[in-house]
Design an enzyme around this catalytic site. Structure first.
Site: not given
Lengths: 427, 150
Positions: A142, A145, A151
């Site tokens: 995470e 991100h 992804h």
């Protein structure tokens, strides 16, 4: 409350937007230090606060080890100054626009340049547990991100969308490192000193073998570099004080390994002094077998050599220690224990430039003989210059002896030698 | 109290846990693909919720299925379901059958991150960032040693 939260989120979002810039379609932070905090009302109901904190500290450190960004936990600054907030929630949670779905399927989500939420209906566990979902692995994903990564459908990538049960000791692999470095750049020099630590050992068959490891030193920490893996050892940097007892804990000037048929001595240099290191006992000598006490003045151990020095290395071919200071190089004859004739010389004369005007000139950071490359490298700032080897000159005899090839970035040859925040030096 | 039996609470269960809805049929599969940006890029913005789940209303979906007589409802202006499914299968190393087989359903029901696989940060500004596959030519040769624990 909802209107207030909307306003707060929009103002924070605007601030972050102003602090970020677009880069090839992605969004990245443009700061070198990012602050994070655990959301007070969003602690996990399954892990203790200390466990959660330890996992998040480790997760941020793992990214920091491969990119030129530091992460600092900040529990005191105003919320608007916190870059990344982490929290747990179930269903509708933490004012988030995206609800969690209960146990199974989604386990977490994150927002670019924003916050990370973990589904508290999932069974997150600490790294020490073999059960459940590894909070560490999810947190690293995470954070990826938040940093701007999307992804990646590649086996082994931490950015795979699906959770893969953690095999022991997962790490960021080569491609994940390159992916984040494409957004934030690579970690760069300078370094205080670089050397190969060579030692004799007995293998499992009782045979005497010679092994070496490569070390980079900067300020008060060091990295071991794994040449065969093109990266630093997992978990580095470490504090000099922990790995090298008895030498100065920061800003080492040079390391020299005098290795001949009759001698096998290692020395660290800083300022006007030097230390002899006892490799068998992993600490500096206070008194060696010859009765010399350490630290010792460079002027006593190496008559005629000025101090402090910039760099040094032992040339096994000539049995000279080359000391570099400012724009000059001194060759010290260890047999006669004096400076060799016709020295000092200008560095640019002893190591002539192969390409005109492409030369470090002086004030080197390190002179590093690499057993991996069988080559001497001169380090200065973020760059290095390779010194021509005998092999290079055999293939092209027109090249000058000890010639230096044009500069290259250290980060192009030795990868991922990155600082971490001082608060993460010890987890 | 959340139920557990072990001393270290490692078998802790959520006492009133809500089970996530699994993908079981074409409609739920289409919802999955739409939710994670496979049908069309999702605007992934923490202040905008509505664009993240465009096929949430199953009653509309079912009515569309009945009215067209098709087994699956196709959102207008979106790629055909079969093509989207093949793309999903390919990137997940599944046989690209274009059919909602068991392997594909299992892949969709695996625990996953909630961030869409295909997203845009702001509408009409950025190219959609689709899941990347690596450029294998850029990797140098590495040592044969297994990764060591830190």
């Amino acid at each position: 409350r909802k209107r207030f939260l909307d306003l707060l989120m929009n103002s924070e979002k605007n601030r972050k937007e102003q602090e970020a810039f677009q880069n090839s379609g992605g969004r990245v932070f443009n700061k070198k230090l990012l602050k994070w905090r655990m959301i007070g009302e969003g602690y996990s109901s399954q892990l203790s606060i200390n466990e959660q904190r330890y996992v998040f500290r480790l997760a941020f450190r793992m990214w920091s080890e491969v990119m030129p960004v530091d992460f600092e936990e900040d529990n005191t600054s105003p919320l608007s100054q916190i870059d990344i907030k982490l929290g747990f929630g179930r269903g509708r949670h933490l004012g988030c626009s995206r609800a969690f779905d209960g146990s199974g399927q989604e386990f977490a989500h994150a927002w670019f340049l924003g916050d990370i939420h973990f589904d508290d209906d999932e069974h997150f566990t600490a790294p020490s547990s073999d059960n459940g979902i590894s909070l560490l692995k999810v947190a690293v994903h995470e954070i990826g991100h938040v940093l701007g990564l999307s992804h990646i459908h590649r086996t082994g990538s931490i950015m795979q969308p699906n959770y893969i049960p953690q095999e022991s000791g997962f790490e960021l692999d080569w491609s994940d490192r390159r992916a984040v470095q494409s957004l934030y750049g690579s970690c760069e020099g300078p370094f205080d000193t670089v050397f190969d630590w060579v030692r004799k050992e007995r293998n499992q068959f009782g045979e005497m073998v010679v092994r070496y490891n490569t070390y980079f030193f900067r300020n008060s920490w060091y990295w071991m570099y794994e040449n065969r893996n093109n990266r630093t050892r997992y978990g580095d940097p470490l504090a000099v004080s922990n790995g090298w007892q008895g030498i100065p804990t920061q800003n080492i000037d040079a390391f020299v390994h005098v290795w001949t048929w009759t001698r096998d001595d290692c020395y660290f240099f800083k300022g006007t002094q030097y230390w002899r290191y006892d490799g068998e006992n992993d600490k500096a000598y206070a008194v060696d077998a010859q009765g010399r006490t350490y630290p010792r003045l460079i002027s006593e151990g190496f008559p005629g050599i000025p101090s402090p020095i910039n760099a040094a290395y032992f040339d096994r071919r000539t049995q000279h220690i080359l000391f570099f200071k400012d724009f000059q190089v001194y060759a010290f004859d260890i047999v006669r224990n004096r400076i060799a004739p016709n020295f000092p010389k200008r560095i640019v004369d002893f190591f002539p430039a192969v390409i005109k005007n492409n030369h470090p000139m002086g004030h080197l950071d390190a002179a590093y003989y690499s057993y991996t490359h069988n080559t001497l490298f001169l380090f200065k700032g973020k760059d290095f210059w390779k010194v021509l080897s005998d092999k290079d000159r055999r293939s092209n005899p027109s090249l000058p002896q000890n010639g230096v090839l044009p500069r290259r970035a250290i980060a192009e040859q030795w990868f991922d030698i990155c600082n971490v925040h001082t608060t993460l030096l010890r987890l | 109290e959340k139920l557990f039996y072990r001393r270290d609470h490692s078998d802790l269960q959520s006492s009133n846990f809500q089970q996530a809805e699994l993908v079981t049929d074409v409609i739920s599969a289409q919802q999955y693909l739409a939710k994670y940006g496979w049908t069309e890029p999702v605007i992934w913005d923490e202040t905008q919720a509505s664009n993240s789940e465009p096929l949430k209303d199953t009653s509309l979906m079912e009515e569309a299925v009945r009215s067209t007589g098709k087994r699956s409802a196709e959102p207008t202006n979106s790629p055909p379901f079969v093509e989207v499914l093949k793309k999903f299968q390919k990137l997940n190393n599944l046989p690209t059958t274009g059919r909602l087989d068991d392997a594909t359903i299992n892949a969709m029901n695996k625990p996953r991150c909630g961030v869409p696989d295909n997203q845009v940060s702001k509408p009409s500004q950025e190219k959609p960032s689709f899941p990347r596959t690596p450029n294998k030519g850029t990797m140098p040769s590495q040592g044969a040693d297994a990764p060591k624990t830190r």
